[in-house]
Design a protein around this motif. Sequence first.
Motif, PDB file in Angstrom:
ATOM      1  N   PRO A  88       0.852  -1.185   0.000  1.00 25.82           N
ATOM      2  CA  PRO A  88       0.000   0.000   0.000  1.00 25.82           C
ATOM      3  C   PRO A  88       0.893   1.243   0.000  1.00 25.82           C
ATOM      4  N   TYR A  89       0.762   2.090  -1.019  1.00 22.99           N
ATOM      5  CA  TYR A  89       1.682   3.215  -1.175  1.00 22.99           C
ATOM      6  C   TYR A  89       1.080   4.234  -2.135  1.00 22.99           C
ATOM      7  N   LYS A  90       1.229   5.510  -1.829  1.00 25.83           N
ATOM      8  CA  LYS A  90       0.748   6.593  -2.701  1.00 25.83           C
ATOM      9  C   LYS A  90      -0.736   6.465  -3.041  1.00 25.83           C
ATOM     10  N   SER A  91      -1.559   6.129  -2.081  1.00 26.06           N
ATOM     11  CA  SER A  91      -3.006   5.967  -2.267  1.00 26.06           C
ATOM     12  C   SER A  91      -3.373   4.814  -3.190  1.00 26.06           C
ATOM     13  N   PHE A  92      -2.420   3.927  -3.454  1.00 22.62           N
ATOM     14  CA  PHE A  92      -2.681   2.753  -4.286  1.00 22.62           C
ATOM     15  C   PHE A  92      -2.346   1.487  -3.501  1.00 22.62           C
ATOM     16  N   LEU A  93      -2.831   0.373  -3.998  1.00 19.41           N
ATOM     17  CA  LEU A  93      -2.387  -0.931  -3.533  1.00 19.41           C
ATOM     18  C   LEU A  93      -1.703  -1.617  -4.709  1.00 19.41           C
ATOM     19  N   TYR A  94      -0.413  -1.909  -4.566  1.00 19.92           N
ATOM     20  CA  TYR A  94       0.344  -2.582  -5.614  1.00 19.92           C
ATOM     21  C   TYR A  94       0.448  -4.066  -5.265  1.00 19.92           C
ATOM     22  N   ARG A 114      -2.030  -2.634  -9.897  1.00 19.71           N
ATOM     23  CA  ARG A 114      -2.281  -1.446  -9.070  1.00 19.71           C
ATOM     24  C   ARG A 114      -3.782  -1.275  -8.917  1.00 19.71           C
ATOM     25  N   ALA A 115      -4.227  -1.086  -7.670  1.00 21.78           N
ATOM     26  CA  ALA A 115      -5.642  -0.894  -7.394  1.00 21.78           C
ATOM     27  C   ALA A 115      -5.866   0.465  -6.742  1.00 21.78           C
ATOM     28  N   ASN A 157     -11.523  -1.131  -3.937  1.00 20.08           N
ATOM     29  CA  ASN A 157     -11.764  -2.577  -3.948  1.00 20.08           C
ATOM     30  C   ASN A 157     -12.794  -2.991  -4.992  1.00 20.08           C
ATOM     31  N   ALA A 158     -13.155  -2.084  -5.899  1.00 14.42           N
ATOM     32  CA  ALA A 158     -14.049  -2.441  -7.003  1.00 14.42           C
ATOM     33  C   ALA A 158     -13.251  -3.112  -8.112  1.00 14.42           C
ATOM     34  N   ALA A 159     -13.824  -4.143  -8.698  1.00 11.40           N
ATOM     35  CA  ALA A 159     -13.105  -4.910  -9.717  1.00 11.40           C
ATOM     36  C   ALA A 159     -12.599  -4.023 -10.842  1.00 11.40           C
ATOM     37  N   ALA A 160     -13.365  -3.017 -11.212  1.00 11.17           N
ATOM     38  CA  ALA A 160     -12.977  -2.151 -12.329  1.00 11.17           C
ATOM     39  C   ALA A 160     -11.777  -1.264 -11.991  1.00 11.17           C
ATOM     40  N   ASP A 161     -11.454  -1.149 -10.701  1.00 10.82           N
ATOM     41  CA  ASP A 161     -10.354  -0.278 -10.280  1.00 10.82           C
ATOM     42  C   ASP A 161      -9.042  -1.021 -10.086  1.00 10.82           C
ATOM     43  N   PHE A 162      -8.999  -2.282 -10.506  1.00 12.17           N
ATOM     44  CA  PHE A 162      -7.769  -3.066 -10.479  1.00 12.17           C
ATOM     45  C   PHE A 162      -7.159  -3.069 -11.876  1.00 12.17           C
ATOM     46  N   ASN A 163      -5.917  -2.678 -11.959  1.00 13.40           N
ATOM     47  CA  ASN A 163      -5.180  -2.748 -13.221  1.00 13.40           C
ATOM     48  C   ASN A 163      -4.097  -3.807 -13.045  1.00 13.40           C
ATOM     49  N   ASN A 164      -4.327  -4.997 -13.577  1.00 16.17           N
ATOM     50  CA  ASN A 164      -3.396  -6.116 -13.372  1.00 16.17           C
ATOM     51  C   ASN A 164      -2.061  -5.937 -14.086  1.00 16.17           C
ATOM     52  N   THR A 165      -2.004  -5.021 -15.019  1.00 12.43           N
ATOM     53  CA  THR A 165      -0.779  -4.829 -15.809  1.00 12.43           C
ATOM     54  C   THR A 165      -0.350  -3.363 -15.782  1.00 12.43           C
ATOM     55  N   ALA A 166      -0.352  -2.766 -14.595  1.00 12.80           N
ATOM     56  CA  ALA A 166       0.070  -1.367 -14.470  1.00 12.80           C
ATOM     57  C   ALA A 166       1.527  -1.211 -14.908  1.00 12.80           C
ATOM     58  N   LEU A 167       2.354  -2.197 -14.584  1.00 12.40           N
ATOM     59  CA  LEU A 167       3.739  -2.249 -15.066  1.00 12.40           C
ATOM     60  C   LEU A 167       3.973  -3.634 -15.641  1.00 12.40           C
ATOM     61  N   VAL A 168       4.409  -3.693 -16.872  1.00 10.00           N
ATOM     62  CA  VAL A 168       4.638  -4.969 -17.554  1.00 10.00           C
ATOM     63  C   VAL A 168       6.134  -5.144 -17.786  1.00 10.00           C
ATOM     64  N   ILE A 176      13.064   0.057 -10.766  1.00 14.34           N
ATOM     65  CA  ILE A 176      12.692   1.252 -10.035  1.00 14.34           C
ATOM     66  C   ILE A 176      11.612   1.971 -10.849  1.00 14.34           C
ATOM     67  N   TRP A 177      10.451   2.190 -10.223  1.00 15.60           N
ATOM     68  CA  TRP A 177       9.262   2.630 -10.943  1.00 15.60           C
ATOM     69  C   TRP A 177       8.567   3.732 -10.168  1.00 15.60           C
ATOM     70  N   ASP A 178       8.044   4.729 -10.875  1.00 14.74           N
ATOM     71  CA  ASP A 178       7.338   5.816 -10.188  1.00 14.74           C
ATOM     72  C   ASP A 178       5.946   5.406  -9.715  1.00 14.74           C
ATOM     73  N   GLY A 179       5.529   4.214 -10.060  1.00  8.72           N
ATOM     74  CA  GLY A 179       4.250   3.690  -9.593  1.00  8.72           C
ATOM     75  C   GLY A 179       3.055   4.088 -10.427  1.00  8.72           C
ATOM     76  N   VAL A 180       3.260   4.952 -11.415  1.00  6.54           N
ATOM     77  CA  VAL A 180       2.153   5.460 -12.218  1.00  6.54           C
ATOM     78  C   VAL A 180       2.382   5.246 -13.714  1.00  6.54           C
ATOM     79  N   SER A 181       3.585   5.535 -14.184  1.00 11.55           N
ATOM     80  CA  SER A 181       3.888   5.415 -15.610  1.00 11.55           C
ATOM     81  C   SER A 181       3.792   3.962 -16.070  1.00 11.55           C
ATOM     82  N   SER A 182       3.674   3.776 -17.365  1.00  7.39           N
ATOM     83  CA  SER A 182       3.581   2.416 -17.912  1.00  7.39           C
ATOM     84  C   SER A 182       4.951   1.761 -18.060  1.00  7.39           C
TER      85      SER A 182
END
Length: 201
Positions: free
Chosen positions: A36-42, A51-52, A55-66, A100-106
């Motif tokens: 849990p970091y930066k208002s997200f759950l990784y 990155r979520a 807790n809504a299914a639509a708010d989960f991005n399973n491939t925020a970083l690939v 090392i990732w900023d947590g937001v970029s792709s």
Amino acid sequence: GTTTDLTHFDIATTTLTLDRPTGGISASNIGLDLLPYKSFLYYCNYNNVGRATSNAAADFNNTALVLETRYRVVALAAWKGFVVVGARTQNEGGRSRLFIWDGVSSLYDYSVEIPDTGISALVNNEGIIYIFCNSNPNGTARRSIIRIYAWAGGEEVKLVRELDLENTVANSVTLYPSAVDSFKGKVYFTIYAGTADTMNI
């Protein structure tokens, strides 16, 4: 492949709920780590970081970083505004890496090679990332070596300590991402050694 879910516990209502991201999370990960970091759950998801935002299914991005398909994400840590992603190669055929990732970029910002194969856990202790690798002595099939590395930024990873748990009679020892943490300037960890009688540290 097989998928799994995240489960959350609502303290106010004492309700246990399965959060099922669209598409599911790969169950192939060894030791799913959460951050849990930066208002997200990784969370770890095979060769990806999910990155979520709720807790809504639509708010989960399973491939925020690939990452490349040969990597398996096993550990996550926060460091100076970044998410540090620890990944090993599939079947541990190559060296592990930190991404090392900023947590937001792709895309991740940069990566650092770890001179070891079996990264198992990460922990931030006073601005230094400690990296735990679970490996085997040369010429044996037993995973009875734990190496601890330190990374404070840049491209250099330093070996801090090697623990040879030589007296274990199990085939291997296991160190899970959630079994490592820091407390008042010290790093604590626990290991599982199956049928070990004693272990030298």
